[in-house]
Structure formats: structure tokens, C-alpha cells
Enzyme design. Structure first.
Site, mmCIF file in Angstrom:
data_model
loop_
_atom_site.group_PDB
_atom_site.id
_atom_site.type_symbol
_atom_site.label_atom_id
_atom_site.label_comp_id
_atom_site.label_asym_id
_atom_site.label_seq_id
_atom_site.Cartn_x
_atom_site.Cartn_y
_atom_site.Cartn_z
ATOM 1 N N ARG A 28 0.835 -1.213 0.000
ATOM 2 C CA ARG A 28 0.000 0.000 0.000
ATOM 3 C C ARG A 28 0.872 1.267 0.000
ATOM 4 N NH1 ARG A 28 -0.392 4.639 2.714
ATOM 5 N NH2 ARG A 28 0.056 3.526 4.643
ATOM 6 N N ASP A 29 1.606 1.492 1.075
ATOM 7 C CA ASP A 29 2.357 2.749 1.197
ATOM 8 C C ASP A 29 3.453 2.808 0.136
ATOM 9 O OD1 ASP A 29 3.058 5.193 2.223
ATOM 10 O OD2 ASP A 29 3.588 4.482 4.217
ATOM 11 N N HIS A 222 9.416 6.920 8.144
ATOM 12 C CA HIS A 222 10.038 6.996 6.821
ATOM 13 C C HIS A 222 11.510 7.315 7.082
ATOM 14 C CE1 HIS A 222 6.464 6.931 4.044
ATOM 15 N NE2 HIS A 222 5.894 6.948 5.234
ATOM 16 N N CYS A 253 5.577 9.474 -0.068
ATOM 17 C CA CYS A 253 4.189 9.922 0.008
ATOM 18 C C CYS A 253 4.015 11.001 -1.037
ATOM 19 C CB CYS A 253 3.864 10.454 1.409
ATOM 20 S SG CYS A 253 2.200 11.130 1.510
HETATM 21 P P1 HMG Z 1 -12.513 14.600 -3.262
HETATM 22 O O1 HMG Z 1 -12.080 14.764 -4.682
HETATM 23 O O2 HMG Z 1 -12.616 15.804 -2.413
HETATM 24 O O3 HMG Z 1 -13.854 13.752 -3.105
HETATM 25 O O4 HMG Z 1 -11.490 13.557 -2.603
HETATM 26 P P2 HMG Z 1 -15.217 13.748 -3.821
HETATM 27 O O5 HMG Z 1 -16.175 13.176 -2.831
HETATM 28 O O6 HMG Z 1 -15.518 15.093 -4.436
HETATM 29 O O7 HMG Z 1 -14.999 12.665 -4.994
HETATM 30 C C1 HMG Z 1 -14.321 12.926 -6.192
HETATM 31 C C2 HMG Z 1 -14.494 11.732 -7.112
HETATM 32 O O8 HMG Z 1 -13.855 10.583 -6.536
HETATM 33 C C3 HMG Z 1 -15.940 11.346 -7.316
HETATM 34 O O9 HMG Z 1 -16.038 10.767 -8.599
HETATM 35 C C4 HMG Z 1 -16.172 10.289 -6.268
HETATM 36 O O10 HMG Z 1 -17.204 9.404 -6.593
HETATM 37 C C5 HMG Z 1 -14.837 9.572 -6.276
HETATM 38 P P3 HMG Z 1 -16.783 11.566 -9.798
HETATM 39 O O11 HMG Z 1 -18.125 11.904 -9.278
HETATM 40 O O12 HMG Z 1 -15.916 12.787 -10.058
HETATM 41 O O13 HMG Z 1 -16.738 10.557 -10.925
HETATM 42 N N1 HMG Z 1 -14.538 8.947 -4.984
HETATM 43 C C6 HMG Z 1 -14.235 7.661 -4.839
HETATM 44 N N2 HMG Z 1 -14.130 6.645 -5.713
HETATM 45 C C7 HMG Z 1 -13.798 5.438 -5.209
HETATM 46 N N3 HMG Z 1 -13.551 5.214 -3.887
HETATM 47 C C8 HMG Z 1 -13.626 6.204 -3.001
HETATM 48 C C9 HMG Z 1 -13.985 7.489 -3.471
HETATM 49 N N4 HMG Z 1 -14.142 8.668 -2.850
HETATM 50 C C10 HMG Z 1 -14.488 9.544 -3.797
HETATM 51 N N5 HMG Z 1 -13.368 5.975 -1.717
HETATM 52 C C11 HMG Z 1 -10.894 11.828 -1.009
HETATM 53 C C12 HMG Z 1 -11.597 13.179 -1.233
HETATM 54 C C13 HMG Z 1 -10.737 11.659 0.464
HETATM 55 C C14 HMG Z 1 -11.790 10.727 -1.592
HETATM 56 C C15 HMG Z 1 -9.547 11.844 -1.753
HETATM 57 O O14 HMG Z 1 -8.831 12.963 -1.313
HETATM 58 C C16 HMG Z 1 -8.708 10.607 -1.521
HETATM 59 O O15 HMG Z 1 -9.047 9.523 -1.942
HETATM 60 N N6 HMG Z 1 -7.571 10.781 -0.817
HETATM 61 C C17 HMG Z 1 -6.659 9.675 -0.509
HETATM 62 C C18 HMG Z 1 -5.231 10.094 -0.693
HETATM 63 C C19 HMG Z 1 -4.304 8.960 -0.307
HETATM 64 O O16 HMG Z 1 -4.597 7.794 -0.472
HETATM 65 N N7 HMG Z 1 -3.145 9.335 0.245
HETATM 66 C C20 HMG Z 1 -2.137 8.399 0.640
HETATM 67 C C21 HMG Z 1 -2.518 7.619 1.865
HETATM 68 S S1 HMG Z 1 -2.103 8.408 3.395
HETATM 69 C C22 HMG Z 1 -0.423 8.047 3.608
HETATM 70 O O17 HMG Z 1 0.217 7.520 2.736
HETATM 71 C C23 HMG Z 1 0.188 8.363 4.934
HETATM 72 C C24 HMG Z 1 0.437 7.105 5.801
HETATM 73 O O18 HMG Z 1 1.295 6.183 5.142
HETATM 74 C C25 HMG Z 1 1.069 7.516 7.138
HETATM 75 C C26 HMG Z 1 2.291 8.426 6.989
HETATM 76 O O19 HMG Z 1 3.330 8.000 6.425
HETATM 77 O O20 HMG Z 1 2.165 9.577 7.394
HETATM 78 C C27 HMG Z 1 -0.879 6.381 6.094
HETATM 79 MG MG MG Z 2 3.539 6.282 5.165
#
Ligand code: HMG
Ligand code: MG
Length: 318
Positions: A28-29, A222, A253
């Protein structure tokens, strides 16, 4: 041929934990950050090899918006085809109710919600405020617990934010307290930028212990400045027994520019084994998994232990 997985009896008695749980976040990450998406069959084989190496908690994918993270757009296919290895828990990130519903429909039994201690980071990562992210997670956590689905909570930028700089201990404590109140069972405290040093870990774990048990805490480092293993040792000294890591040091990230990969699982497992601390992970088999994904990506992974193991094997084969 030298085995790399032999735990060593230590002659020095320490008060450090005797066993550690490793949460493997590479699929995932790690893979969320790759510029070229990895095919679903390659991801599945990677996960299978990680499970065969003895990892008991593998974060397999994310049910986030594929518009935001196309690399993990195949989460359904991944969960439909995961290797059934006894005692292995597969988890997935869930950002909102839509993601939760997709996860439940895919039979996911372990979800992870995620927010951060920095407003600007959450804005970039989730397009919402910290408060809105917590409100968004409230019904998800309640529904998950109702259905006996376990809930992990990630808090990013617990030390330094790529946009805001230093993050206060109080900001991390506030978010941790809210997540615990909402029912999150395990908190993963993230050094997203990879900027922390051991003294930060002593201080932050010391502060968080007021609201969360050590057995509920995981540390997620990290390795940008090469301090991740030193930070693990600081965590062990504080009594933490769960650490996140990624095979071969995959990762980074997309919303933390310049941050390098996660702490490499090989480096973690090697150091712990050498200290007589059990992880249940076979280092040679783990290196095979990382070698497989390294070949798939077509570039050397940053993990130091992995490269040493591969070099030793290559020499023995000649
Ligand atoms: P948004 O664009 O504000 O949301 O994103 P929205 O509700 O306006 O949706 C936009 C479009 O995405 C729509 O489609 C939704 O249906 C679709 P459209 O109508 O335009 O065709 N949509 C989805 N589709 C499938 N599954 C879903 C989903 N949600 C919306 N779940 C949102 C808001 C939160 C969804 C977006 O910002 C997002 O997905 N963010 C995730 C980013 C991410 O994964 N980042 C990396 C993980 S965190 C990390 O790595 C840190 C960690 O490792 C710890 C560390 O190291 O610090 C954990
Ligand atoms: Mg991470």
C-alpha cells in the site's frame, strides 16, 4: 551459505520487549507512490511472498479515490484474490463512506482510517480539514466496530509537516485523543517526512501514553535522513512493540515532497533479530519478496539490508 535470518542470543540483559509485531505496508504505502502502476498479478505475487515470509499483518491496498491514487485502483481485485495464508490479516485504507462500502463489499476485515496532525497536510491529502476528516470517520468507525471489523488509525505528520514545518506534541495528542474516543483500536503515529530523531520519539510517545496504551500504539517511520532505525530503538526503549515497515524500503508519500521510502522491513527485522527480539519473519524469504518487486519495478530498492542480502546471494551463486 550464510543465513541472514538467524536470531542471535544477546549476552546483555535489556528491558526491551522480547517480541515485536511488524506491520508490512509495502503493497500500500510503497506501491501507491510508484509512477508506473504495478499489475494486479504482480501485486498479488508480491503479497503472497510477504505472507510466506511470516508477516502476519499486510496492508494490501486502499479503497481511496482512483482519481487521487490510480496506482491502487485495483483494490477490489486484490482483495478478491488474496492468498489465504493462515493467521495473516490483510488491511486496507478507507478515506470515506464510499471507500468503506467498497471495502465491506470486498470482504475486508481490517480497515485503516487516516488523518494528520497538520491541517495543511490533511487538506492536500484528503481535500478536507482535520475536523471534517474526523467527522467523516465517525460513522465509518462505528459501523466497522459493529461488524467486528478492526480499525487502525493513521496520524500523518506527527513530527514535521512538509507544508507547516514543526508540529506540536499537543496537536498530535488532540488528534490521537479524538481517534481513541471514536473507537480506533490501534494508532499508527507517522513520521511522514522522515524527519524525527530519537529524542522526538521519547517525547511524543511519553505524551501519547496519557491517552493510549502502549499495546495500541504503532510507530510508522520513513527513512529520509536515515534515522528510522534509531527511532525504532527509541520506541522500543519506551515500550512500543508494533512498527510499520515496507519491504525493501519502498514508498514515500505523494503529498510529502522529498520524503523517501518507509523504513525497510529487512533492516527492521535484521536489527531486531540481531538483538534477540522475535518478529516471526524469515529474512531470506522476505528478501525474495523484495527482490521480486525490485525486478518488477526495474530499479534497485533503497533498503540497505536487502541490497546486502542480494549481493551475498549473487556472490555465492558465482
Ligand atoms: P474529493 O475529490 O474531495 O472527493 O477527494 P469527492 O467526494 O468530491 O470525490 C471525487 C471523485 O472521486 C468522485 O467521482 C467520487 O465518486 C470519487 P466523480 O463523481 O468525479 O466521478 N470517490 C471515490 N471513488 C472510489 N472510492 C472512493 C472514493 N471517494 C471519492 N473511496 C478523497 C476526497 C478523500 C476521496 C480523496 O482525497 C482521496 O481519496 N484521498 C486519498 C489520498 C491517499 O490515499 N493518500 C495516501 C494515503 S495516506 C499516507 O500515505 C500516509 C500514511 O502512510 C502515514 C504516513 O506516512 O504519514 C498512512
Ligand atoms: Mg507512510
Amino acid at each position: 551459505m550464510m543465513s541472514h535470518s538467524q536470531p542471535r542470543e544477546s549476552l546483555v540483559e535489556t528491558t526491551l520487549p522480547k517480541t515485536v509485531r511488524v506491520v508490512e505496508v509495502g503493497p500500500r504505502d510503497g506501491l501507491q507512490n510508484e509512477p508506473e502502476p504495478v499489475s494486479t498479478p504482480h501485486k498479488l505475487l508480491f503479497i503472497q511472498k510477504l505472507a510466506e515470509a511470516g508477516l502476519k499483518h499486510i496492508e494490501a491496498s486502499s479503497f481511496v479515490s482512483p482519481k487521487w491514487v490510480p496506482q491502487l485502483g485495483d483494490a477490489e481485485e486484490i482483495f478478491a484474490n488474496l492468498p489465504q495464508q493462515a493467521g495473516v490479516a490483510y488491511s486496507a485504507l478507507v478515506p470515506n463512506m464510499k471507500g468503506f462500502e467498497r471495502a465491506v463489499a470486498s470482504g475486508v476485515r481490517h480497515i485503516a482510517v487516516f488523518t494528520a496532525a497538520s491541517e495543511t497536510f490533511v487538506q492536500h491529502n484528503m481535500n478536507m480539514s482535520i475536523g471534517a476528516s474526523l467527522e467523516n470517520f465517525k460513522p465509518i468507525i462505528a459501523a466497522a466496530l459493529q461488524e467486528n471489523i478492526s480499525v487502525r488509525g493513521y496520524i500523518s505528520t506527527c513530527f514535521v509537516c512538509p507544508y507547516e514545518g514543526e508540529i506540536s506534541r499537543q496537536a498530535v495528542l488532540d488528534v490521537t485523543t479524538r481517534l481513541v474516543e471514536l473507537g480506533v483500536e490501534e494508532l499508527s503515529v507517522g513520521d511522514t517526512v522522515g524527519a524525527a530523531a530519537p529524542v522526538d520519539v521519547y517525547e511524543l510517545v511519553g505524551v501519547l501514553m496519557s491517552c493510549v496504551g502502549l499495546d495500541q500504539l504503532s510507530l510508522h517511520f520513513h527513512d529520509t535522513y536515515g534515522t528510522a532505525l534509531a527511532n525504532v530503538l527509541a520506541g522500543l526503549e519506551m515500550g512500543v512493540t508494533t512498527f510499520d515497515a515496507s519491504a525493501g524500503g519502498l514508498g514515500g508519500c505523494p503529498y510529502a515532497p522529498g520524503a523517501s521510502g518507509n523504513l525497510a522491513t529487512e533492516d527492521l527485522v535484521y536489527m531486531l533479530g540481531r538483538m534477540g527480539i522475535e518478529t516471526g519473519v524469515d529474512l531470506d524469504k522476505l528478501a525474495e519478496a523484495s527482490y521480486f518487486i525490485q525486478r518488477t519495478l526495474g530499479r534497485p530498492l533503497p533498503g540497505k539490508g536487502l541490497q546486502r542480502i542480494l549481493a551475498t546471494k549473487a556472490k555465492a551463486a558465482n
